[in-house]
Motif scaffolding. Structure first.
Motif: not given
Length: 242
Positions: A93-95, A101-104, A170-174
């Motif tokens: 996973c790329y963090i 904590g949002i994973i796709t 891991e997605l960036d919520e921004n």
């Protein structure tokens, strides 16, 4: 001094020399026995070392194999073939620097692995993992982390198994949309997965080994829709007993 003087009879003298010779013989036999015991122990240890080396397991990637790497809808097409009872699954996973904590899932592939050693592998643990998916990915997608391998990690000597690799992000919520964050994967034509593993391998006998393995992708490519077919092989492998 009269009372300190010994009176030796011929029999006493012979008995004294007999006892002395017996003492020297006993000491000599003791020294020889100790030497032979140490030599036998050393030989026994060498035989044990040779046997352990002979029974060393080797977790390896099947050489020059063709594999598919899928994106978008093809991720599910690849992963639906995963059988937890028989196959293995790795999820690097790329963090984000600030964890969200949002994973796709962004890509998936299935490769063949094998045990080229003489002892069955019971468990495989990841000590460290370095993997790249693309040669020209954005900086934050250069490295990823993988904590463990799930599924059935038992591999008999000479056996081949499927290893499914599901790349996650891991997605960036921004960011506004999911598509804007993973568009580089779908549009990238330089997908060349490569991996550097440091593993701990446990055999069925309970012996522990440390293995370093590097594998990479060739430049040959066949692309159809959202699926890329390439060749993968081991570049370097080193294993030692812990």
């Amino acid at each position: 001094i009269y009372w300190l003087q010994a009176e030796w009879e011929p029999g006493d003298l012979l008995g004294y020399f007999g006892d002395l010779l017996s003492f020297l013989g006993t000491v000599s036999l003791g020294i020889i026995a100790i030497y032979q015991t140490e030599k036998a122990n050393s030989l026994s240890n060498k035989l044990v070392e040779l046997e352990l080396d002979r029974r060393t397991p080797y977790f390896d990637i099947v050489q020059s194999q063709s594999y598919k790497i899928g994106f978008g809808e093809d991720i599910d097409h690849i992963l639906k073939k995963y059988d937890r009872k028989n196959d293995m699954l790795l999820q690097p996973c790329y963090i984000q620097q600030k964890r969200t904590g949002i994973i796709t899932s962004i890509a998936a592939m299935k490769i063949k692995v094998q045990n080229l050693g003489n002892s069955a592998i019971r468990n495989i643990f990841i000590r460290s993992f370095h993997g790249t998916l693309s040669v020209d990915a954005p900086d934050k997608y250069i490295n990823c982390v993988a904590h463990y391998i799930t599924g059935n990690t038992f591999i008999n000597p000479g056996e081949r198994k499927n290893l499914f690799i599901e790349f996650q992000e891991e997605l960036d919520e921004n960011f506004d949309t999911l598509e804007s964050q993973i568009s580089w994967v779908k549009d990238n034509t330089h997908i060349l997965p490569s991996f550097d593993f440091e593993l701990t391998i446990i055999t069925v006998e309970g012996n522990s080994y440390k293995e370093n393995i590097s594998c990479g992708t060739s430049l040959s490519v066949i692309q159809k829709n959202n699926t890329i077919i390439r060749n993968l092989g081991t570049l370097n492998i080193c294993i030692e007993r812990e």
